[in-house]
Design a protein around this motif. Structure first.
Motif, PDB file in Angstrom:
ATOM      1  N   HIS A 180       2.218   1.766  -3.417  1.00  0.00           N
ATOM      2  CA  HIS A 180       1.140   2.244  -4.290  1.00  0.00           C
ATOM      3  C   HIS A 180       0.898   3.733  -4.086  1.00  0.00           C
ATOM      4  O   HIS A 180       0.792   4.499  -5.061  1.00  0.00           O
ATOM      5  CB  HIS A 180      -0.133   1.450  -3.998  1.00  0.00           C
ATOM      6  N   ARG A 181       0.812   4.156  -2.848  1.00  0.00           N
ATOM      7  CA  ARG A 181       0.540   5.574  -2.572  1.00  0.00           C
ATOM      8  C   ARG A 181       1.680   6.470  -3.049  1.00  0.00           C
ATOM      9  O   ARG A 181       1.444   7.617  -3.452  1.00  0.00           O
ATOM     10  CB  ARG A 181       0.317   5.771  -1.070  1.00  0.00           C
ATOM     11  N   LEU A 182       2.894   5.953  -3.018  1.00  0.00           N
ATOM     12  CA  LEU A 182       4.054   6.727  -3.473  1.00  0.00           C
ATOM     13  C   LEU A 182       4.208   6.688  -4.991  1.00  0.00           C
ATOM     14  O   LEU A 182       5.043   7.398  -5.554  1.00  0.00           O
ATOM     15  CB  LEU A 182       5.327   6.195  -2.817  1.00  0.00           C
ATOM     16  N   GLY A 183       3.439   5.841  -5.640  1.00  0.00           N
ATOM     17  CA  GLY A 183       3.514   5.753  -7.090  1.00  0.00           C
ATOM     18  C   GLY A 183       4.825   5.170  -7.596  1.00  0.00           C
ATOM     19  O   GLY A 183       5.302   5.544  -8.677  1.00  0.00           O
TER      20      GLY A 183
ATOM     21  N   ARG B 232      -0.020  -5.173  -6.132  1.00  0.00           N
ATOM     22  CA  ARG B 232      -0.650  -3.871  -5.860  1.00  0.00           C
ATOM     23  C   ARG B 232      -0.162  -2.777  -6.794  1.00  0.00           C
ATOM     24  O   ARG B 232      -0.912  -1.846  -7.104  1.00  0.00           O
ATOM     25  CB  ARG B 232      -0.357  -3.462  -4.408  1.00  0.00           C
ATOM     26  N   THR B 233       1.097  -2.879  -7.265  1.00  0.00           N
ATOM     27  CA  THR B 233       1.698  -1.760  -7.995  1.00  0.00           C
ATOM     28  C   THR B 233       2.131  -2.084  -9.424  1.00  0.00           C
ATOM     29  O   THR B 233       2.246  -1.170 -10.238  1.00  0.00           O
ATOM     30  CB  THR B 233       2.947  -1.243  -7.253  1.00  0.00           C
TER      31      THR B 233
ATOM     32  N   GLU C  59       0.832  -1.210   0.000  1.00  0.00           N
ATOM     33  CA  GLU C  59       0.000   0.000   0.000  1.00  0.00           C
ATOM     34  C   GLU C  59       0.862   1.254   0.000  1.00  0.00           C
ATOM     35  O   GLU C  59       0.559   2.229  -0.699  1.00  0.00           O
ATOM     36  CB  GLU C  59      -0.938  -0.014   1.203  1.00  0.00           C
ATOM     37  N   ALA C  60       1.949   1.244   0.775  1.00  0.00           N
ATOM     38  CA  ALA C  60       2.855   2.398   0.805  1.00  0.00           C
ATOM     39  C   ALA C  60       3.466   2.640  -0.575  1.00  0.00           C
ATOM     40  O   ALA C  60       3.545   3.782  -1.047  1.00  0.00           O
ATOM     41  CB  ALA C  60       3.954   2.177   1.842  1.00  0.00           C
TER      42      ALA C  60
END
Length: 228
Positions: A33-36, A68-69, A30-31
């Motif tokens: 993903h949020r950081l792209g 996720r990414t 998730e981290a």
């Protein structure tokens, strides 16, 4: 509880490790993903207290981050005491790059790394290269300079790495974390790092990062993409 041995160059203290966080793979994913993030390097402290040295947790983290990414992934692992079954567990997740650092030349291993062994680290990389070949895994290693190694010893190490097909290399300056750690024997000039990088490429490494401030993850995305 087992307390991991601290390397003489590393500022991570000995201690009593907590239990592995079961939800860490999902939180890590998730981290990212949020950081792209498009490329992720996954590493850990040595976990010799775990039966598999943390290999299964590495695999879970790689799979979660990729799902996720969609990012490309490099793992930077301990030596797992040379256990090929543990290495295979990590390789089952098919990271794009398998990194394990030699850190220094053979003569200085016990002085610098204490618990680790030169031959074991080479064997880890050799097995990862061979076992990961079918899925296209590329191998990587790194050394710190300025610990007292000679140029001949350095090139013997680079030759050893190339003899087992190591693809990528990082060379950086050792910096003393505190007065309790090994002192710097020599500061290598930037122009010497440049020359060492050029010579390493001539030895056959697919890509090399060489400079005073280079560390294991320096331009890791570029290396994973196969570009200089």
């Amino acid at each position: 509880m087992f307390a991991p041995a601290r390397a003489a160059f590393c500022a991570v203290d000995r201690g009593h490790p907590e239990a592995v966080a079961i939800d860490e793979p999902e939180r890590l994913a998730e981290a990212c993903h949020r950081l792209g993030l498009r490329h992720v390097v996954i590493t850990s402290v040595t976990r010799d207290d775990l039966p598999d040295g943390g290999a299964l947790h590495f695999r879970r983290c790689v799979l979660a981050v990729r799902q996720r990414t969609g990012a490309t992934i490099e793992v930077l692992t301990p030596d797992f005491d040379g256990r090929t079954d543990a290495i295979d567990v990590v390789l089952e997740s098919r990271p794009e790059v398998f990194n394990h650092n030699m850190e220094t030349v053979a003569r200085l291993q016990q002085h610098v790394r204490r618990k680790s062994q030169y031959a074991v680290s080479l064997a880890v990389l050799e097995h990862a290269k061979r076992a990961g070949a079918a899925s296209g895994v590329r191998t990587k290693s790194g050394l710190m300079l300025g610990l007292g190694e000679t140029i001949d010893e350095l090139f013997e190490t680079l030759a050893d790495l190339r003899s087992i097909g190591c693809d990528f290399l990082t060379l950086g300056q050792y910096l003393q974390p505190s007065l309790r750690h090994l002192p710097v024997v020599r500061y290598v000039p930037p122009e010497e790092f440049d020359e060492l990088g050029r010579l390493a490429l001539k030895l056959g490494f697919a890509d090399v990062a060489s400079g005073p401030f280079v560390r294991s993850s320096y331009h890791a995305d570029r290396m994973a993409a196969g570009g200089h």
